[in-house]
Design a protein around this motif. Structure first.
Motif, PDB file in Angstrom:
ATOM      1  N   LEU A 100      -7.980  20.270  -0.528  1.00 51.03           N
ATOM      2  CA  LEU A 100      -8.323  21.688  -0.540  1.00 51.03           C
ATOM      3  C   LEU A 100      -9.773  21.909  -0.125  1.00 51.03           C
ATOM      4  CD1 LEU A 100      -7.427  24.572  -1.225  1.00 51.03           C
ATOM      5  CD2 LEU A 100      -8.195  24.169  -3.574  1.00 51.03           C
ATOM      6  N   VAL A 101     -10.689  21.117  -0.681  1.00 52.15           N
ATOM      7  CA  VAL A 101     -12.111  21.250  -0.356  1.00 52.15           C
ATOM      8  C   VAL A 101     -12.350  20.942   1.121  1.00 52.15           C
ATOM      9  CG1 VAL A 101     -14.404  20.269  -0.757  1.00 52.15           C
ATOM     10  CG2 VAL A 101     -12.933  20.820  -2.690  1.00 52.15           C
ATOM     11  N   ALA A 102     -11.734  19.864   1.615  1.00 54.75           N
ATOM     12  CA  ALA A 102     -11.918  19.474   3.012  1.00 54.75           C
ATOM     13  C   ALA A 102     -11.404  20.558   3.964  1.00 54.75           C
ATOM     14  CB  ALA A 102     -11.214  18.149   3.288  1.00 54.75           C
ATOM     15  N   LEU A 103     -10.208  21.088   3.696  1.00 56.22           N
ATOM     16  CA  LEU A 103      -9.631  22.118   4.561  1.00 56.22           C
ATOM     17  C   LEU A 103     -10.469  23.391   4.536  1.00 56.22           C
ATOM     18  CD1 LEU A 103      -5.829  21.681   3.775  1.00 56.22           C
ATOM     19  CD2 LEU A 103      -6.960  21.192   5.933  1.00 56.22           C
ATOM     20  N   LEU A 104     -10.939  23.762   3.360  1.00 58.80           N
ATOM     21  CA  LEU A 104     -11.757  24.973   3.253  1.00 58.80           C
ATOM     22  C   LEU A 104     -13.066  24.826   4.022  1.00 58.80           C
ATOM     23  CD1 LEU A 104     -12.093  27.777   2.009  1.00 58.80           C
ATOM     24  CD2 LEU A 104     -13.127  26.682  -0.002  1.00 58.80           C
ATOM     25  N   ALA A 105     -13.714  23.656   3.879  1.00 60.49           N
ATOM     26  CA  ALA A 105     -14.976  23.420   4.579  1.00 60.49           C
ATOM     27  C   ALA A 105     -14.783  23.485   6.091  1.00 60.49           C
ATOM     28  CB  ALA A 105     -15.556  22.061   4.179  1.00 60.49           C
ATOM     29  N   VAL A 106     -13.723  22.841   6.581  1.00 64.25           N
ATOM     30  CA  VAL A 106     -13.458  22.827   8.021  1.00 64.25           C
ATOM     31  C   VAL A 106     -13.142  24.239   8.517  1.00 64.25           C
ATOM     32  CG1 VAL A 106     -11.881  22.003   9.806  1.00 64.25           C
ATOM     33  CG2 VAL A 106     -12.706  20.434   8.047  1.00 64.25           C
ATOM     34  N   PHE A 107     -12.371  24.980   7.747  1.00 67.40           N
ATOM     35  CA  PHE A 107     -11.994  26.339   8.168  1.00 67.40           C
ATOM     36  C   PHE A 107     -13.221  27.234   8.313  1.00 67.40           C
ATOM     37  CE2 PHE A 107     -10.474  30.694   7.269  1.00 67.40           C
ATOM     38  CZ  PHE A 107      -9.565  30.814   8.304  1.00 67.40           C
TER      39      PHE A 107
END
Length: 706
Positions: free
Chosen positions: A175-182
């Motif tokens: 979740l953290v990784a996807l949010l940061a990339v988005f």
């Protein structure tokens, strides 16, 4: 001119490709919840069968009636134990003994200060440790008197608490990784749809790779640890996003000179396939060098990481083109690239941003000053390597959050011999048993030693004949220091040095010996794997750039960048985070990922530079290459750094350190090495950078791009 396929083909072909990837995701998605069933965090299984501690581990099964891992329940009252305390603990021992998966419980054993009681709880290896430890913790505190402190610790409990820490990998890490990339993609593209398309591509890569890894691990072909599980997710997301950024940049350029998406995508793929494929090949071959490791955990990470990169490559070159073809210019809304009619046969080109125009100008005006200054800065940062502490860390320091087992270990050390519950095991000939016991008892760091009789599970049990198996006996030595400390490892080393004079076939094992052998093997891996990675990456670069000098210089800059990263990391770990040290595998993993991933950006840059040099000459080509790739490579570096930074949410020292090293190193490569050092050094050398290829022997006559 290449003929554009019929409309129905332009629709059906991308839809079929997306259908395939959706099918892969449908199969791979559910494995997020089941991959933990094939994860192996047992340190004893990481070492090769030939390791001394592994040999002893196998011998223990012949001496003990059942294969168990000890947990220890420690009770304490600082004012001194009361009669009610002792009665209550005796009742708790009966309750713990009745738990399924628990062997013969030993204790309660009183401390010499009268303030604590120790209960040794053997957990059967075929039981579900998480369930057993949870039951033990519940039973241990049920109804105990107020003020009596209780913890469950020991190897079994520590293992369960580590597993709980890794439990965040499936959910919060992703979740953290996807949010940061988005968020980063939103800023880079200023588009709502394009970040979704790129993240969808990355998700395809992740679900496909995790499916294959799960199947291979379930079949017993590879070893998957909690660490490699986390790195799998980060690599798949980060690499797929990086490759997508490069393709999107080329597609956007092509849309300026082509009316429709199909011919634009054909041009974009033709330009992007080589650097993306070369980048992926470099990383795959680099991480596969981990197969040379002496540790099963490291060898397992090699194919796990390679599979992640392979699916990132496949998704970026198939799923993303399909998505972009279906969306066309609308993918960039509200800032759609406008088609510009070519003038006199020369296609329109995208305007250079002010920042990268300025960087290109700086490199062309003062190349020598730029690269010398960069080298000096990196060299100064590398001095921090003198403070690097990567000789191993006590297991109790690996968890960065509060844990019952860690607190219990500290309490246990206050009232009992610190190594209680984690003895040093010595397998020796029956005839030499007494001499070995005397040697062990006289060794610094060891409190006492006794021959195992089989009558009890701990040294000091009732007098009974030694248990003999094929003429050999087992000596159990209780450490006076914590089993995971440097002093304990020194005691094991001392025993191994002295024992051959008594029994050349004697072997020393146990928890401490396993940790020591793991550290020794990891340190030896550095001498084998680092040269292998450098050689592999060098060969790939030579094939890609058709040059010898350029690849050698690129490798040199990446190694210097790695040294600077590790130097800065050592200072940060020691003085800012105040970490107790690092595992020997940390610099190894940092090297593999930084060299492989750091070369990525040099590949993206230098392939474009070579492409431009063929048309306008080497020095102008360098400036044009920096200006054309500056934005996309910087964005790619920030994305990869952000995804690795997401590992910070997992409270495991190893992952937090790898996260910082790779994130900082990638940013350093992106901002300093790739933007200034490599272009300035190449510009200063000029066309000779391509030696010995034809491009390096004579300045290229400019030719019109096709």
């Amino acid at each position: 001119m290449t003929r554009t396929p019929p409309r129905w083909v332009r629709i059906v072909a991308p839809v079929i490709l997306l259908g395939v990837w959706l099918g892969v995701s449908a199969l791979g998605g559910p494995t997020f919840g089941t991959i933990s069933t094939v994860v192996n965090n047992d340190q004893a299984s990481y070492l090769p069968a030939s390791a001394e501690s592994t040999v002893v581990q196998a011998e223990l099964k012949r001496f003990f009636p059942s294969d168990t891992v000890p947990a220890i329940v420690v009770y304490a009252r600082t004012s001194g134990l009361t009669g009610d305390d002792r009665t209550a603990v005796a009742e708790r021992v009966d309750a713990i003994s009745a738990i399924a998966g628990v062997g013969t419980v030993v204790g309660p054993i009183p401390s010499t200060d009268g303030q604590a009681l120790e209960v040794v709880v053997p957990v059967e290896s075929n039981a579900v440790a998480k369930t057993v430890i949870a039951a033990v913790r519940s039973a241990a505190v049920d109804g105990i008197p107020s003020g009596l402190t209780s913890y469950v610790t020991g190897p079994a409990a520590l293992g369960v608490d580590f597993g709980a820490a890794f439990g965040g990998i499936d959910g919060i890490l992703l979740l953290v990784a996807l949010l940061a990339v988005f968020v980063i993609l939103l800023v880079v593209y200023r588009s709502l749809l394009l970040p979704i398309l790129v993240l969808l591509t990355s998700t395809f890569a992740l679900t496909g790779s995790i499916l294959i890894v799960y199947l291979l691990a379930k079949a017993g072909w590879i070893t998957v640890t909690g660490q490699s599980q986390g790195i799998l997710s980060i690599l798949a997301l980060g690499a797929a996003t990086d490759y997508s950024l490069l393709l999107v940049a080329r597609f956007r350029e092509a849309l300026i000179s082509h009316r429709t998406a199909w011919p634009a995508m054909r041009v974009a793929l033709r330009a992007a396939v080589e650097p993306i494929a070369a980048s992926a090949a470099t990383v795959i071959l680099g991480v596969l060098c981990l197969l040379l490791s002496g540790l099963n955990s490291n060898r397992g990470l090699g194919p796990v990481a390679a599979i992640a990169i392979l699916f990132a490559l496949l998704a970026a070159l198939t799923a993303l083109p399909a998505l972009l073809l279906l969306c066309g210019r609308a993918a960039f809304w509200p800032f759609r690239p406008k088609y510009v009619e070519p003038v006199e046969g020369v296609p329109a080109v995208q305007k250079t941003g002010r920042l990268w125009g300025a960087v290109g100008g700086l490199v062309s005006r003062r190349p020598r000053a730029v690269w010398i200054t960069s080298v000096v800065l990196l060299g100064a940062a590398s001095l921090g390597l003198l403070q690097l502490q990567a000789n191993g860390v006590p297991q109790t320091d690996l968890l960065l959050t509060q844990a019952d087992s860690v607190d219990g270990q500290k309490l246990l050390a206050e009232h009992f011999e610190a190594g209680s519950g984690s003895p040093v095991y010595i397998v020796t000939r029956e005839a030499e048993a007494d001499r070995v016991v005397a040697l062990a008892a006289a060794t610094d760091g060891i409190a006492d030693a006794a021959v195992y009789t089989g009558a009890s599970g701990a040294p000091g049990g009732p007098a009974a004949p030694a248990k003999v198996v094929d003429g050999r006996v087992l000596v159990e030595a209780t450490l006076s220091v914590q089993a995971d400390s440097a002093a304990a490892e020194k005691a094991v080393t001392g025993l191994r040095d002295a024992l051959p004079a008594i029994d050349p076939q004697a072997k020393v094992g146990g928890v401490t010996a396993l940790a020591l052998d793991t550290d020794i093997t990891a340190t030896a891996d550095l001498r084998v794997i680092i040269p292998a990675v450098l050689l592999v990456v060098l060969l790939v670069l030579m094939l890609l750039l058709r040059s010898i000098l350029a690849p050698v210089l690129l490798i040199g800059t990446v190694v210097l960048s790695y040294a600077a990263t590790l130097g800065v990391s050592a200072l940060v770990f020691n003085h800012l985070f105040r970490f107790p040290g690092a595992d020997p595998s940390v610099p190894l993993f940092g090297f593999v990922f930084l060299v492989a991933l750091g070369v990525d950006y040099n590949i993206f840059l230098m392939t474009r530079v070579r492409e431009e040099s063929l048309h306008i000459g080497t020095r102008p080509g360098i400036v044009r290459g920096v200006q054309a790739t500056g934005g996309v490579i910087t964005a790619a570096g920030i994305v990869l750094a952000a995804t690795f930074s997401a590992l910070q949410v997992i409270p495991i020292l190893f992952l937090v350190q790898i996260s910082f090293i790779v994130a900082f190193g990638v940013l350093l490569d992106t901002i300093l090495v790739r933007s200034l050092l490599v272009p300035a050094l190449s510009y200063d050398i000029g066309r000779r950078i391509w030696w010995p290829s034809k491009l390096g022997r004579a300045e290229t006559t400019p030719r019109s791009p096709k």
